[in-house]
Motif scaffolding. Structure first.
Motif, PDB file in Angstrom:
ATOM      1  N   ILE A 117     -38.665 -38.309   3.280  1.00  0.00           N
ATOM      2  CA  ILE A 117     -39.754 -38.043   4.216  1.00  0.00           C
ATOM      3  C   ILE A 117     -39.183 -37.521   5.536  1.00  0.00           C
ATOM      4  O   ILE A 117     -38.239 -38.093   6.080  1.00  0.00           O
ATOM      5  N   LEU A 152     -43.875 -35.018   3.457  1.00  0.00           N
ATOM      6  CA  LEU A 152     -43.481 -35.877   2.339  1.00  0.00           C
ATOM      7  C   LEU A 152     -43.033 -35.072   1.135  1.00  0.00           C
ATOM      8  O   LEU A 152     -43.535 -33.970   0.913  1.00  0.00           O
ATOM      9  N   PRO A 153     -42.123 -35.654   0.354  1.00  0.00           N
ATOM     10  CA  PRO A 153     -41.815 -35.025  -0.925  1.00  0.00           C
ATOM     11  C   PRO A 153     -42.983 -35.234  -1.874  1.00  0.00           C
ATOM     12  O   PRO A 153     -43.686 -36.248  -1.801  1.00  0.00           O
ATOM     13  N   ARG A 205     -45.877 -33.835  -2.102  1.00  0.00           N
ATOM     14  CA  ARG A 205     -47.249 -33.516  -1.707  1.00  0.00           C
ATOM     15  C   ARG A 205     -47.247 -32.588  -0.492  1.00  0.00           C
ATOM     16  O   ARG A 205     -46.221 -32.400   0.141  1.00  0.00           O
ATOM     17  N   ALA A 245     -38.763 -45.637   1.738  1.00  0.00           N
ATOM     18  CA  ALA A 245     -38.482 -44.916   0.498  1.00  0.00           C
ATOM     19  C   ALA A 245     -39.005 -43.482   0.655  1.00  0.00           C
ATOM     20  O   ALA A 245     -39.925 -43.246   1.423  1.00  0.00           O
ATOM     21  N   ASP A 265     -44.875 -43.096  -5.412  1.00  0.00           N
ATOM     22  CA  ASP A 265     -45.622 -42.724  -4.219  1.00  0.00           C
ATOM     23  C   ASP A 265     -44.967 -43.345  -2.980  1.00  0.00           C
ATOM     24  O   ASP A 265     -44.966 -44.560  -2.822  1.00  0.00           O
ATOM     25  N   PRO A 266     -44.399 -42.521  -2.108  1.00  0.00           N
ATOM     26  CA  PRO A 266     -43.688 -43.075  -0.949  1.00  0.00           C
ATOM     27  C   PRO A 266     -44.616 -43.790   0.036  1.00  0.00           C
ATOM     28  O   PRO A 266     -44.174 -44.667   0.772  1.00  0.00           O
ATOM     29  N   LEU A 267     -45.890 -43.406   0.056  1.00  0.00           N
ATOM     30  CA  LEU A 267     -46.808 -44.090   0.982  1.00  0.00           C
ATOM     31  C   LEU A 267     -47.078 -45.521   0.518  1.00  0.00           C
ATOM     32  O   LEU A 267     -47.362 -46.396   1.329  1.00  0.00           O
TER      33      LEU A 267
END
Lengths: 320, 544
Positions: free
Chosen positions: A143, A158-159, A161, B151, B246-248
């Protein structure tokens, strides 16, 4: 404050004055409340200092009125802070139609930018003054965050998206941009300059230098090279649906649901084709993960976006 | 003016109390006495404070020049990571609860010990094991993910000792859970006769609220860290989009604990503050029930604001708006406390021993941190200052200006009870003053730096930010000295300080009825409570 220390970054976008007004409002309101409290504490501290060890202070009667007042009044003020901040946030989520689109790919530790006309740059972003610009951004690894202090905006990149950011520069000049989401060893080197130019100079800059191939043309070339045309035929006779006119329209999926064919869906279909398959087709498309990088995907999207349904039969033959 | 008392000197020397009842290392390492365990924590968190503090010194030194004075960026990243991990998980979170809470919860409610004394000792051992893992990560070469472990950087890209550091945080979480459990059961079941809920000292309410967060929040950070470990070791796609994750999701899970963790740090500090303000103004707290309930409100609302750390992370506009207004809601009970403390001073009989100076410093610095939180909760404002030094300044005002000031105030206030000795008053006042000044010089310039746009975690920065950075480093060197002085004189006072009476401040509260230092069982006979908290004498006056 000694002279020579700036107190605010330059104001160079349409958002900047609004954010600075909000800042002054917040400073005024919270500063007044804080100073009120500090002054009261100071007065009490001096006036009611203990004068003898066996001093007995008078009883103070608590009033509900005070408690209600100092719950209610700050909360009402906070509602204004919320509303004002939310209004700016709302605008930041809504780029005006017809904004100039520029594509940003972040990777450890550089920014790669491409303009639809084909011009590409690294760690520099040239934009015209007085025209809304929308950045469509993604990351190749971790990120990142694209932050332009002079414009008072930032957004995580972000990776996997696309995120977007828009602004309208109001003053020509050169301004910092930073990666403001920690991304590893050389995070603090992942920065560059936004160059805001007069529209004429911008046009001149766009057409200058090498390149010559627009993003759309680059995408068309990739579409051939990767043999996408073998299945995605323009007359819908292939083993895969035609991509003509698909962009921005709902697509029916095999499970009966529909999805909007936007940048994210096209990107997903290139990298993970089996994730959401169009109704009436077999999941036979191979993944292109590893064969295309984020910039190429953006070019493919630009090309697919350009495949409008032709108005006349002659042009249909020309389309792939 | 001082109420220091050197009476009853024969008492502490000849009497058997928790410090001299047994001697030897074993008697400490196998103790189940909550007071001795509190001292084990005091020693260990002080060591961790020195580790985290040394990292902070190097960070500030490095920022003296725009190109980085001392170390390479890779080393700088390890320094701020270890500073954050150690200070948050191994100093601030256990600080007031595990030291002062352990010492005071049974004493304040009139109990002989916590409900589960062996579990209490286990908590300390778990904490130490977690700490050793983290120290191993530092010695083995460091970790560079920041304390936030975002992450996919932490789960895939970082090639430093992420696993050891994360495991340390994971393990130490169980220590928090056990302590929280112990406090909740103790407060429910072991109050002395007459110690009703609304007669509890506000410090106990704060500990209760903190324990609720320990129990509800800590498991989530444990799970999150396990998921990171799974993705790192087994390449399960949870957070990394390249693996289908999903990093979020990581950020949601992380902040679901780590935002309430901020309240783990500040609620106990607010509890200490209520004790200091009442004692040194000889007044019952203004609005007892509002102050008590605001602790619970903060603990519960604190669980509903996590995504304000994610306003620019890629959450939807509506999510941003919901979390913005919820963040303002949680600010209300905090401001209620500040107003009530201020009102408590009104017509009080205020004296200025060192604990009160720390207490006054707390109100000032906590308020500054609180009002800048108003800026950050406002969406349009946050977008500009998010992830800049404005945020660094804001949370240091809360966690260092607030929590550490209150911790030091509490240590000085209860030092006579803990050690049986008085600290040197002059030195203590002096250090309170220079900590306050050093703190402001360190962190106030960072608000301006943040507004100018200097991002956090930058070892290399544009030259126009240098003057403010030099000011900040100058402040940090004053602050560092300010923290070392109490360390020296408190250790000195354990042997050479004047012997303390059981109640040198003339304070109310059951802990002051026990001798200083208290015997192992705290009270010779179980106290019976007949009055409300902070029942300082007052005179009835004619209201004009």
């Amino acid at each position: 404050m000694p002279p020579g220390i700036p107190l605010a970054p330059p104001q160079a976008s349409t958002f900047a004055p609004g954010v600075d007004h909000l800042f002054l409002f917040l400073l005024g309101v919270t500063g007044s409340v804080a100073i009120l409290v500090f002054v009261l504490i100071f007065i009490f501290a001096v006036k009611y200092r203990r004068r003898s060890p066996d001093e007995v202070p008078p009883r103070v009667h608590e009033t509900m009125f005070l408690e209600v007042a100092w719950i209610g009044i700050p909360f009402l003020l906070m509602l204004v802070m919320f509303g004002w901040g939310a209004e700016i946030y709302y605008e930041e989520f809504h780029p005006p139609p017809g904004s100039l689109e520029i594509f940003v790919v972040g990777k450890q530790w550089m920014w790669k930018l491409q303009h639809p006309e084909g011009k590409r740059e690294i760690d520099e972003l040239h934009v015209p003054v007085g025209r809304p610009v929308k950045l469509t951004m993604t990351s190749e690894d971790v990120i990142h965050d694209f932050f332009i202090p002079a414009f008072r905006i930032k957004k995580d990149v972000l990776p996997g998206r696309y995120s977007s950011l828009w602004f309208e520069a109001t003053k020509t000049g050169t301004y910092h941009f930073f990666c403001s989401q920690y991304c590893g060893t050389n995070h603090s080197e992942m920065k560059g300059w936004v160059v805001v130019m007069n529209p004429a100079e911008y046009q001149q800059w766009l057409s200058g230098g090498a390149g010559g191939e627009t993003m759309e043309q680059a995408g068309a070339r990739l579409f051939q090279k990767l043999a996408c045309t073998n299945c995605h035929r323009s007359d819908n006779s292939g083993r895969a649906p035609t991509l003509v006119g698909v962009y921005g329209r709902p697509v029916k999926l095999v499970d009966g649901s529909t999805v909007m064919a936007d940048d994210a869906y096209i990107r997903e279909s290139i990298l993970r084709p089996a994730a959401r398959v169009a109704a009436g087709y077999q999941p036979i498309m191979p993944t292109f993960q590893g064969q295309v990088n984020e910039e190429s995907i953006l070019q493919l999207i630009a090309y697919i976006k350009s495949l409008k349904i032709p108005e006349s039969p002659e042009r249909m033959k020309a389309a792939p | 003016m001082s109420t220091l008392s050197v009476e009853e000197p024969e008492q502490a020397e000849s009497r058997v109390h928790y410090l001299n009842v047994h001697y030897g290392v074993k008697s400490w390492l196998l103790t189940t006495d909550h007071k001795r365990i509190a001292l084990l924590y005091l020693a260990s968190i002080t060591l961790f404070f020195l580790v985290g503090g040394s990292a902070a010194v190097l960070i500030r030194m490095n920022l003296l020049t725009p190109t980085g004075l001392l170390v390479e960026p890779a080393t700088y990243n390890k320094l701020f990571s270890i500073h954050g991990i150690v200070m948050v998980f191994f100093f601030l979170i256990p600080s007031i609860p595990a030291v002062l809470g352990n010492f005071l919860v049974p004493l304040m409610i009139g109990a002989r010990d916590l409900a589960f004394p062996k579990l209490n000792l286990l908590s300390w051992y778990v904490y130490i094991v977690g700490g050793l893992f983290t120290l191993y990560a530092v010695i083995a070469g460091g970790v560079d993910t920041g304390w936030t472990f975002y992450a996919p950087y932490s789960s895939t890209y970082s090639n430093t000792h992420v696993m050891a550091a994360a495991l340390g945080v994971f393990i130490t979480g169980f220590s928090s859970i056990l302590t929280g459990l112990n406090f909740i059961v103790t407060i429910h079941k072991m109050r002395a006769p007459g110690m009703t809920w609304f007669r509890l000292p506000l410090f106990i309410w704060a500990m209760y609220a903190t324990s609720v967060i320990f129990i509800l929040g800590t498991p989530v950070i444990g799970i999150t860290i396990l998921l990171i470990a799974l993705e790192r070791a087994a390449h399960l796609g949870i957070f990394n989009p390249a693996l289908g994750g999903d990093p979020l999701l990581f950020q949601h899970l992380f902040w679901f604990y780590s935002h309430p963790a901020v309240y783990i740090m500040i609620l106990p500090a607010m509890g200490v503050e209520s004790e200091l303000i009442t004692c040194f103004s000889k007044k019952r707290i203004f609005g007892y029930s509002f102050v008590a309930m605001s602790s619970l409100a903060i603990a519960l609302l604190g669980f509903l604001v996590w995504a304000h750390h994610m306003f620019v992370a890629g959450v939807s506009m509506y999510a941003g708006m919901v979390f913005s207004i919820l963040s303002y809601l949680v600010a209300v009970p905090s401001s209620v406390k500040v107003f009530n403390w201020t009102a408590t001073l009104y017509k009080g009989s205020i004296s200025y021993e060192a604990p009160m100076l720390y207490g006054m410093g707390f109100i000032g610095l906590f308020s500054m941190g609180g009002v800048t939180g108003m800026f950050l909760a406002s969406l349009g404002m946050d977008v500009h200052v998010h992830d800049t030094y404005f945020v660094i300044a804001h949370f240091h005002y809360i966690m260092v200006g607030g929590a550490v000031m209150a911790y030091l105030g509490g240590i000085h206030f209860w030092w006579p009870k803990i050690s049986g000795r008085m600290y040197p008053e002059g030195w203590a006042r002096f250090s309170a003053l220079i900590i306050f000044l050093g703190f402001n010089l360190t962190f106030f310039p960072q608000y301006i730096l943040g507004y100018l746009g200097m991002p956090r975690r930058y070892p290399v920065y544009p030259p126009e930010f240098q003057v403010l950075n030099v000011m900040s480093t100058a402040g940090a060197s004053i602050l560092g000295v300010g923290y070392l002085i109490p360390l020296i004189y408190l250790i000195w006072s354990m042997r050479y300080g004047p012997v303390a009476s059981s109640n040198p401040w003339g304070a109310k509260g059951l802990e002051w009825q026990a001798p200083s230092p208290p015997p192992t069982d705290n009270f010779e006979e179980t106290p019976v409570v007949t009055a409300q908290a902070y029942d300082y004498p007052s005179r009835e006056v004619e209201v004009a």
